[in-house]
Design a protein around this motif. Sequence first.
Motif, PDB file in Angstrom:
ATOM      1  N   ASP A  22       1.474   3.573   8.838  1.00 29.48           N
ATOM      2  CA  ASP A  22       0.581   3.252   9.922  1.00 29.48           C
ATOM      3  C   ASP A  22       1.526   2.257  10.978  1.00 29.48           C
TER       4      ASP A  22
ATOM      5  N   SER B 102       0.783  -1.172   0.026  1.00 27.32           N
ATOM      6  CA  SER B 102      -0.119  -0.176   0.035  1.00 27.32           C
ATOM      7  C   SER B 102       0.861   1.349   0.046  1.00 27.32           C
TER       8      SER B 102
ATOM      9  N   ALA C 196       2.866   3.050   2.123  1.00 28.49           N
ATOM     10  CA  ALA C 196       4.212   3.148   2.701  1.00 28.49           C
ATOM     11  C   ALA C 196       5.016   2.055   2.174  1.00 28.49           C
TER      12      ALA C 196
ATOM     13  N   ALA D  57      -7.660  10.417   0.167  1.00 27.78           N
ATOM     14  CA  ALA D  57      -7.647  12.150  -0.107  1.00 27.78           C
ATOM     15  C   ALA D  57      -6.191  12.359   0.240  1.00 27.78           C
TER      16      ALA D  57
ATOM     17  N   VAL E 294       1.837 -12.759   5.533  1.00 28.55           N
ATOM     18  CA  VAL E 294       3.085 -13.038   6.491  1.00 28.55           C
ATOM     19  C   VAL E 294       2.566 -12.996   8.089  1.00 28.55           C
TER      20      VAL E 294
ATOM     21  N   ASP F 244       2.116  -8.827   0.022  1.00 24.86           N
ATOM     22  CA  ASP F 244       0.784  -8.333   0.516  1.00 24.86           C
ATOM     23  C   ASP F 244      -0.081  -9.647   0.612  1.00 24.86           C
TER      24      ASP F 244
HETATM   25  C1  LIG Z   1     -12.221   5.210   7.204  1.00 24.34           C
HETATM   26  C2  LIG Z   1     -10.555   5.811   6.900  1.00 24.34           C
HETATM   27  C3  LIG Z   1     -10.369   6.975   5.955  1.00 24.34           C
HETATM   28  C4  LIG Z   1      -9.151   7.339   5.673  1.00 24.34           C
HETATM   29  N1  LIG Z   1      -8.881   8.520   4.981  1.00 24.34           N
HETATM   30  C5  LIG Z   1      -7.848   9.009   4.832  1.00 24.34           C
HETATM   31  C6  LIG Z   1      -7.355  10.006   3.731  1.00 24.34           C
HETATM   32  O1  LIG Z   1      -8.655  10.551   3.104  1.00 24.34           O
HETATM   33  N2  LIG Z   1      -6.266  10.688   3.485  1.00 24.34           N
HETATM   34  C7  LIG Z   1      -5.225  10.140   4.448  1.00 24.34           C
HETATM   35  O2  LIG Z   1      -4.181  10.654   4.101  1.00 24.34           O
HETATM   36  N3  LIG Z   1      -5.353   9.254   5.348  1.00 24.34           N
HETATM   37  C8  LIG Z   1      -6.561   8.612   5.492  1.00 24.34           C
HETATM   38  N4  LIG Z   1      -6.808   7.353   6.426  1.00 24.34           N
HETATM   39  C9  LIG Z   1      -5.511   6.899   6.783  1.00 24.34           C
HETATM   40  C10 LIG Z   1      -4.793   6.281   5.620  1.00 24.34           C
HETATM   41  O3  LIG Z   1      -5.727   5.295   5.250  1.00 24.34           O
HETATM   42  C11 LIG Z   1      -3.448   5.413   6.339  1.00 24.34           C
HETATM   43  O4  LIG Z   1      -2.831   6.097   7.252  1.00 24.34           O
HETATM   44  C12 LIG Z   1      -2.658   4.889   5.185  1.00 24.34           C
HETATM   45  O5  LIG Z   1      -3.570   3.821   4.331  1.00 24.34           O
HETATM   46  C13 LIG Z   1      -1.391   4.116   5.833  1.00 24.34           C
HETATM   47  O6  LIG Z   1      -0.780   3.562   4.688  1.00 24.34           O
HETATM   48  P1  LIG Z   1      -0.181   2.304   4.961  1.00 24.34           P
HETATM   49  O7  LIG Z   1       0.877   1.825   3.774  1.00 24.34           O
HETATM   50  O8  LIG Z   1       1.003   2.627   6.184  1.00 24.34           O
HETATM   51  O9  LIG Z   1      -0.823   1.103   5.423  1.00 24.34           O
HETATM   52  P2  LIG Z   1      -2.177   0.427   4.587  1.00 24.34           P
HETATM   53  O10 LIG Z   1      -2.506   1.421   3.648  1.00 24.34           O
HETATM   54  O11 LIG Z   1      -3.197   0.106   5.766  1.00 24.34           O
HETATM   55  O12 LIG Z   1      -1.550  -0.839   4.025  1.00 24.34           O
HETATM   56  C14 LIG Z   1      -1.184  -2.006   4.732  1.00 24.34           C
HETATM   57  C15 LIG Z   1      -0.905  -3.035   3.865  1.00 24.34           C
HETATM   58  O13 LIG Z   1      -0.463  -4.296   4.245  1.00 24.34           O
HETATM   59  C16 LIG Z   1      -1.169  -5.594   4.176  1.00 24.34           C
HETATM   60  N5  LIG Z   1      -1.121  -6.229   5.011  1.00 24.34           N
HETATM   61  C17 LIG Z   1      -1.512  -6.122   6.314  1.00 24.34           C
HETATM   62  N6  LIG Z   1      -1.150  -7.321   7.087  1.00 24.34           N
HETATM   63  C18 LIG Z   1      -0.372  -8.034   6.239  1.00 24.34           C
HETATM   64  C19 LIG Z   1       0.087  -9.379   6.543  1.00 24.34           C
HETATM   65  N7  LIG Z   1      -0.059  -9.987   7.801  1.00 24.34           N
HETATM   66  N8  LIG Z   1       0.872  -9.943   5.467  1.00 24.34           N
HETATM   67  C20 LIG Z   1       0.842  -9.232   4.267  1.00 24.34           C
HETATM   68  N9  LIG Z   1       0.481  -8.069   3.996  1.00 24.34           N
HETATM   69  C21 LIG Z   1      -0.314  -7.442   5.148  1.00 24.34           C
HETATM   70  C22 LIG Z   1      -2.411  -4.817   3.656  1.00 24.34           C
HETATM   71  O14 LIG Z   1      -3.127  -5.864   2.889  1.00 24.34           O
HETATM   72  C23 LIG Z   1      -2.262  -3.515   3.063  1.00 24.34           C
HETATM   73  O15 LIG Z   1      -2.014  -3.530   1.743  1.00 24.34           O
HETATM   74  C24 LIG Z   1      -8.013   6.928   6.464  1.00 24.34           C
HETATM   75  C25 LIG Z   1      -8.036   5.861   7.624  1.00 24.34           C
HETATM   76  C26 LIG Z   1      -9.477   5.453   7.832  1.00 24.34           C
HETATM   77  C27 LIG Z   1      -9.555   4.138   8.513  1.00 24.34           C
END
Ligand SMILES: Cc1cc2nc3c(=O)[nH]c(=O)nc-3n(C[C@H](O)[C@H](O)[C@H](O)COP(=O)(O)OP(=O)(O)OC[C@H]3O[C@@H](n4cnc5c(N)ncnc54)[C@H](O)[C@@H]3O)c2cc1C
Length: 355
Positions: free
Chosen positions: A244, A17, A19, A48, A112, A35
Amino acid sequence: MAESSGTPYPVAVIGASFAGLAVARQLPGPLLLFDRAAPGAFQSSACALPLAWVRHLGLDASVRFSTSRFRCVMNGYEAPIELNEPFCTIDYPTFCTAGADLSHVSFVQSKVHRVEGHTLQTEQGPYEAEVIVNASGWNAVDRPGPPPPKGVGIETEIPARVDAFEFHFDRPFIQNGYGYAWAFPCGDTVRFGVIKYYGRHNLKTLLTAWLESKGLKVGATHGGAVPYLPQEPLVQGAMFQTGDAAGLCFPVTGEGIRLALYFGTMLGWLLRSWREGKRSLEEVRTDYRALVQHYEGKLRAVWKLQKALNRYPFLMGPLLRWGTRGPHFRLIANKYLHCFRPPADCETELARVIG
Ligand SMILES: Cc1cc2nc3c(=O)[nH]c(=O)nc-3n(C[C@H](O)[C@H](O)[C@H](O)COP(=O)(O)OP(=O)(O)OC[C@H]3O[C@@H](n4cnc5c(N)ncnc54)[C@H](O)[C@@H]3O)c2cc1C
């Protein structure tokens, strides 16, 4: 598919995703990207973010709508706000699929289960890597330490029209503690959602009632949690946490994509300099930690505001009235916007931040 045994990979990233993709784009191959689902299969957010980030990544095809118009609404009070630069909503599957389409990346669709030293225990068997980047979101796989403090959000995307990014702070959204509702334009549809940081709201009931008051019906919903404080350990042994998974998200607004892209990009670049022999792994750990620590104080300051709003949510009214009138709002908004911009050059950015 990449082999699950044999020579260890230099780097494995968990999470395709925001990050994880930002890290992967900076690194040379070979690189393993895990993933549990196909990239972009499970949208949890309103997606957004500043348009500048999407352009920086060359993922313009994912943009659904963009504008610099915002609107804050509270119990009949409305404040239109024009920011200095546009935000956009993106199509999450397009963003992630195009973002993961990198020739040097071996994508493994597999959950994982846990990480043991340099070994990733996955549904497809064990994989070895010298460095493991944990970008698996708020519910991070095998996070050492307690889960981060978090808000919870839920959202639906339905046919409707709004022409600005709307934030609603009416009584139902803040009566049991701070929270808000949003309506984000996506062209012919709108993403309507609600978030709470505190208190006992039933989010689905709240969202349904809000939309019914507009003559609209909730469609399919998605959502998740929003962590709001940087989490330790940020680096431990072979593992680096980012996005996150490291609790890197703005308190109060819940904006996390910008931070996931920023810290992911900077971590990917630091690891690339290790791969190129310009830094030891220990130096990468030190620099990444220093980068996050630089911003931690600022994020904690915003968290103090969130704590005050949790306790006295009706402060939001005077705050909004004061904040959205006069030039100081532009100043605050542009200061907020100025953080975590796409770095034109990571070397200069690191020097700027940590000296
Ligand atoms: C309802 C809601 C609305 C939001 N709206 C916004 C917005 O409009 N703008 C904004 O800036 N932020 C928004 N956020 C926050 C934003 O979604 C997160 O901060 C962002 O997605 C973080 O990105 P990330 O890549 O760290 O994690 P994530 O996007 O959560 O991605 C984690 C990835 O890891 C994968 N994964 C998880 N566990 C495992 C595992 N055990 N093995 C393999 N893969 C795994 C998942 O499938 C996923 O693809 C919102 C959050 C929520 C809950």
